[in-house]
Design a protein around this motif. Sequence first.
Motif, PDB file in Angstrom:
ATOM      1  N   LEU A  99     -52.675 -98.980  30.782  1.00  0.00           N
ATOM      2  CA  LEU A  99     -53.951 -98.474  30.294  1.00  0.00           C
ATOM      3  C   LEU A  99     -55.057 -99.501  30.462  1.00  0.00           C
ATOM      4  CD1 LEU A  99     -53.395 -96.501  26.950  1.00  0.00           C
ATOM      5  CD2 LEU A  99     -54.579 -95.696  29.001  1.00  0.00           C
ATOM      6  N   GLU A 100     -54.746-100.763  30.209  1.00  0.00           N
ATOM      7  CA  GLU A 100     -55.769-101.805  30.315  1.00  0.00           C
ATOM      8  C   GLU A 100     -56.255-101.974  31.744  1.00  0.00           C
ATOM      9  OE1 GLU A 100     -56.259-105.234  27.518  1.00  0.00           O
ATOM     10  OE2 GLU A 100     -54.078-105.147  27.639  1.00  0.00           O
ATOM     11  N   CYS A 101     -55.360-101.810  32.714  1.00  0.00           N
ATOM     12  CA  CYS A 101     -55.790-101.900  34.110  1.00  0.00           C
ATOM     13  C   CYS A 101     -56.693-100.720  34.473  1.00  0.00           C
ATOM     14  CB  CYS A 101     -54.579-101.963  35.040  1.00  0.00           C
ATOM     15  SG  CYS A 101     -53.814-103.604  35.127  1.00  0.00           S
ATOM     16  N   HIS A 102     -56.362 -99.543  33.966  1.00  0.00           N
ATOM     17  CA  HIS A 102     -57.241 -98.387  34.165  1.00  0.00           C
ATOM     18  C   HIS A 102     -58.610 -98.643  33.507  1.00  0.00           C
ATOM     19  CE1 HIS A 102     -54.585 -95.581  36.158  1.00  0.00           C
ATOM     20  NE2 HIS A 102     -53.644 -95.739  35.233  1.00  0.00           N
ATOM     21  N   ALA A 103     -58.583 -99.237  32.318  1.00  0.00           N
ATOM     22  CA  ALA A 103     -59.829 -99.527  31.602  1.00  0.00           C
ATOM     23  C   ALA A 103     -60.685-100.521  32.374  1.00  0.00           C
ATOM     24  CB  ALA A 103     -59.517-100.074  30.209  1.00  0.00           C
ATOM     25  N   LEU A 104     -60.036-101.514  32.964  1.00  0.00           N
ATOM     26  CA  LEU A 104     -60.784-102.495  33.751  1.00  0.00           C
ATOM     27  C   LEU A 104     -61.384-101.837  34.995  1.00  0.00           C
ATOM     28  CD1 LEU A 104     -61.555-105.499  33.731  1.00  0.00           C
ATOM     29  CD2 LEU A 104     -59.579-105.932  35.198  1.00  0.00           C
ATOM     30  N   ILE A 128     -52.757 -90.387  29.869  1.00  0.00           N
ATOM     31  CA  ILE A 128     -51.727 -91.318  29.384  1.00  0.00           C
ATOM     32  C   ILE A 128     -51.767 -91.407  27.860  1.00  0.00           C
ATOM     33  CG2 ILE A 128     -50.917 -93.712  29.426  1.00  0.00           C
ATOM     34  CD1 ILE A 128     -52.178 -93.933  32.233  1.00  0.00           C
ATOM     35  N   ASP A 129     -52.945 -91.695  27.308  1.00  0.00           N
ATOM     36  CA  ASP A 129     -53.095 -91.805  25.852  1.00  0.00           C
ATOM     37  C   ASP A 129     -54.587 -91.832  25.514  1.00  0.00           C
ATOM     38  OD1 ASP A 129     -53.024 -92.265  23.166  1.00  0.00           O
ATOM     39  OD2 ASP A 129     -51.728 -94.027  23.250  1.00  0.00           O
ATOM     40  N   GLU A 130     -55.139 -90.669  25.236  1.00  0.00           N
ATOM     41  CA  GLU A 130     -56.580 -90.583  24.988  1.00  0.00           C
ATOM     42  C   GLU A 130     -56.984 -91.166  23.635  1.00  0.00           C
ATOM     43  OE1 GLU A 130     -58.108 -86.656  24.892  1.00  0.00           O
ATOM     44  OE2 GLU A 130     -56.527 -85.872  23.576  1.00  0.00           O
ATOM     45  N   ASP A 131     -56.021 -91.329  22.725  1.00  0.00           N
ATOM     46  CA  ASP A 131     -56.334 -91.848  21.395  1.00  0.00           C
ATOM     47  C   ASP A 131     -56.211 -93.365  21.300  1.00  0.00           C
ATOM     48  OD1 ASP A 131     -56.840 -89.301  20.326  1.00  0.00           O
ATOM     49  OD2 ASP A 131     -54.696 -88.960  19.992  1.00  0.00           O
ATOM     50  N   ALA A 132     -55.700 -93.999  22.331  1.00  0.00           N
ATOM     51  CA  ALA A 132     -55.565 -95.459  22.311  1.00  0.00           C
ATOM     52  C   ALA A 132     -56.949 -96.102  22.192  1.00  0.00           C
ATOM     53  CB  ALA A 132     -54.871 -95.949  23.577  1.00  0.00           C
ATOM     54  N   THR A 133     -57.003 -97.215  21.497  1.00  0.00           N
ATOM     55  CA  THR A 133     -58.297 -97.882  21.276  1.00  0.00           C
ATOM     56  C   THR A 133     -58.978 -98.216  22.596  1.00  0.00           C
ATOM     57  OG1 THR A 133     -57.496 -98.824  19.195  1.00  0.00           O
ATOM     58  CG2 THR A 133     -59.417 -99.869  20.214  1.00  0.00           C
ATOM     59  N   GLN A 136     -60.580 -95.181  24.002  1.00  0.00           N
ATOM     60  CA  GLN A 136     -61.788 -94.818  23.268  1.00  0.00           C
ATOM     61  C   GLN A 136     -62.964 -95.726  23.644  1.00  0.00           C
ATOM     62  OE1 GLN A 136     -62.219 -92.097  20.904  1.00  0.00           O
ATOM     63  NE2 GLN A 136     -60.471 -91.572  22.197  1.00  0.00           N
ATOM     64  N   LEU A 137     -62.695 -97.019  23.776  1.00  0.00           N
ATOM     65  CA  LEU A 137     -63.759 -97.953  24.166  1.00  0.00           C
ATOM     66  C   LEU A 137     -64.263 -97.655  25.579  1.00  0.00           C
ATOM     67  CD1 LEU A 137     -62.322-101.308  22.743  1.00  0.00           C
ATOM     68  CD2 LEU A 137     -64.405-100.132  21.977  1.00  0.00           C
ATOM     69  N   SER A 138     -63.338 -97.322  26.470  1.00  0.00           N
ATOM     70  CA  SER A 138     -63.736 -96.975  27.845  1.00  0.00           C
ATOM     71  C   SER A 138     -64.561 -95.694  27.858  1.00  0.00           C
ATOM     72  CB  SER A 138     -62.488 -96.812  28.732  1.00  0.00           C
ATOM     73  OG  SER A 138     -61.796 -98.030  28.855  1.00  0.00           O
ATOM     74  N   LEU A 139     -64.156 -94.727  27.033  1.00  0.00           N
ATOM     75  CA  LEU A 139     -64.898 -93.468  26.949  1.00  0.00           C
ATOM     76  C   LEU A 139     -66.325 -93.711  26.455  1.00  0.00           C
ATOM     77  CD1 LEU A 139     -64.925 -90.351  27.063  1.00  0.00           C
ATOM     78  CD2 LEU A 139     -64.092 -90.361  24.693  1.00  0.00           C
ATOM     79  N   ALA A 140     -66.469 -94.580  25.453  1.00  0.00           N
ATOM     80  CA  ALA A 140     -67.802 -94.885  24.928  1.00  0.00           C
ATOM     81  C   ALA A 140     -68.669 -95.553  25.995  1.00  0.00           C
ATOM     82  CB  ALA A 140     -67.687 -95.782  23.703  1.00  0.00           C
ATOM     83  N   ALA A 141     -68.089 -96.525  26.706  1.00  0.00           N
ATOM     84  CA  ALA A 141     -68.835 -97.232  27.752  1.00  0.00           C
ATOM     85  C   ALA A 141     -69.260 -96.269  28.865  1.00  0.00           C
ATOM     86  CB  ALA A 141     -67.981 -98.362  28.326  1.00  0.00           C
ATOM     87  N   LEU A 142     -68.371 -95.362  29.230  1.00  0.00           N
ATOM     88  CA  LEU A 142     -68.681 -94.388  30.277  1.00  0.00           C
ATOM     89  C   LEU A 142     -69.797 -93.456  29.839  1.00  0.00           C
ATOM     90  CD1 LEU A 142     -68.055 -93.139  33.024  1.00  0.00           C
ATOM     91  CD2 LEU A 142     -66.238 -91.798  31.925  1.00  0.00           C
ATOM     92  N   ASN A 143     -69.760 -93.020  28.593  1.00  0.00           N
ATOM     93  CA  ASN A 143     -70.809 -92.127  28.091  1.00  0.00           C
ATOM     94  C   ASN A 143     -72.156 -92.823  28.015  1.00  0.00           C
ATOM     95  OD1 ASN A 143     -69.986 -89.239  27.093  1.00  0.00           O
ATOM     96  ND2 ASN A 143     -68.230 -90.539  26.676  1.00  0.00           N
TER      97      ASN A 143
END
Length: 261
Positions: A99-104, A128-133, A136-143
């Motif tokens: 997940l962290e690599c996807h986030a990066l 993979i896991d939409e509720d993982a912190t 959520q942080l990636s979703l906020a940054a994208l928005n």
Amino acid sequence: DLECDILMYRAYLAEGKYNLVLGEVQSRSGPEFLALVLLAKIMQNPSNKDAIVSEVGNVLNEGAASLCPDIVALLCANVYLQAGDYESTLRVTNSASSLECHALAVQTLIQMNRVDIATKEMKKMQEIDEDATVSQLSLAALNIAMADFKSVQTAYYVYQELADKFEPTAILLNGQAVCFLLQGKPEQAEDVLQKALDKDSGHPETLINLSIVSQFLGAKDSAKRYISQVKDSHPNHPYITRLEEKEKLFDELSSALISNR
């Protein structure tokens, strides 16, 4: 536990404790610690990025057969990102599955202004896991990167939910402040940033955002003071590096115009 040790040292790096990490890690063996050393070095001295980046390939080759290949990939991708090599960052993150690599990858694509591709990467994280912190942080940054009213509002609520779940950290408060700015509410942004400053008076992102808010509010002296604080405490911060590059370019163009008169 190896993963716990790496996470602890990454936290130290986030706090700017580069010498502490280098002092404890350089004597340890394994590609995970080699990658950690490279990340610490480039964060401490980004001007030496070419020499540091030249070592990443060998560490990645070793990491492919390690106990934690995704951790090695994540750390090496971060080195590339620190160096501004977005193509190599994405190449490495695409080779991993965490997940962290996807986030990066999402973070990198946002910096490249490729919100369209970042959205596709975000969908992979949610599967993979939409509720993982980290999701959520990636979703906020994208928005925030999308910048329309509905997206910004969504980002604000994500930060608020995380703050309620954990605590209102400086990073979460800065995220909310950016949302307020995008909504044309600099006064509310300033209030939130003051709370962040109370939690960490030297947090560079808080000081930078306070400088931006001060400009919106017409407080030019305050804006300069906040930037001076960041220059003194975090001279290698990417924002300061870009700012100084633009200041230098402005001075050169001004001199050229004066000379041509």
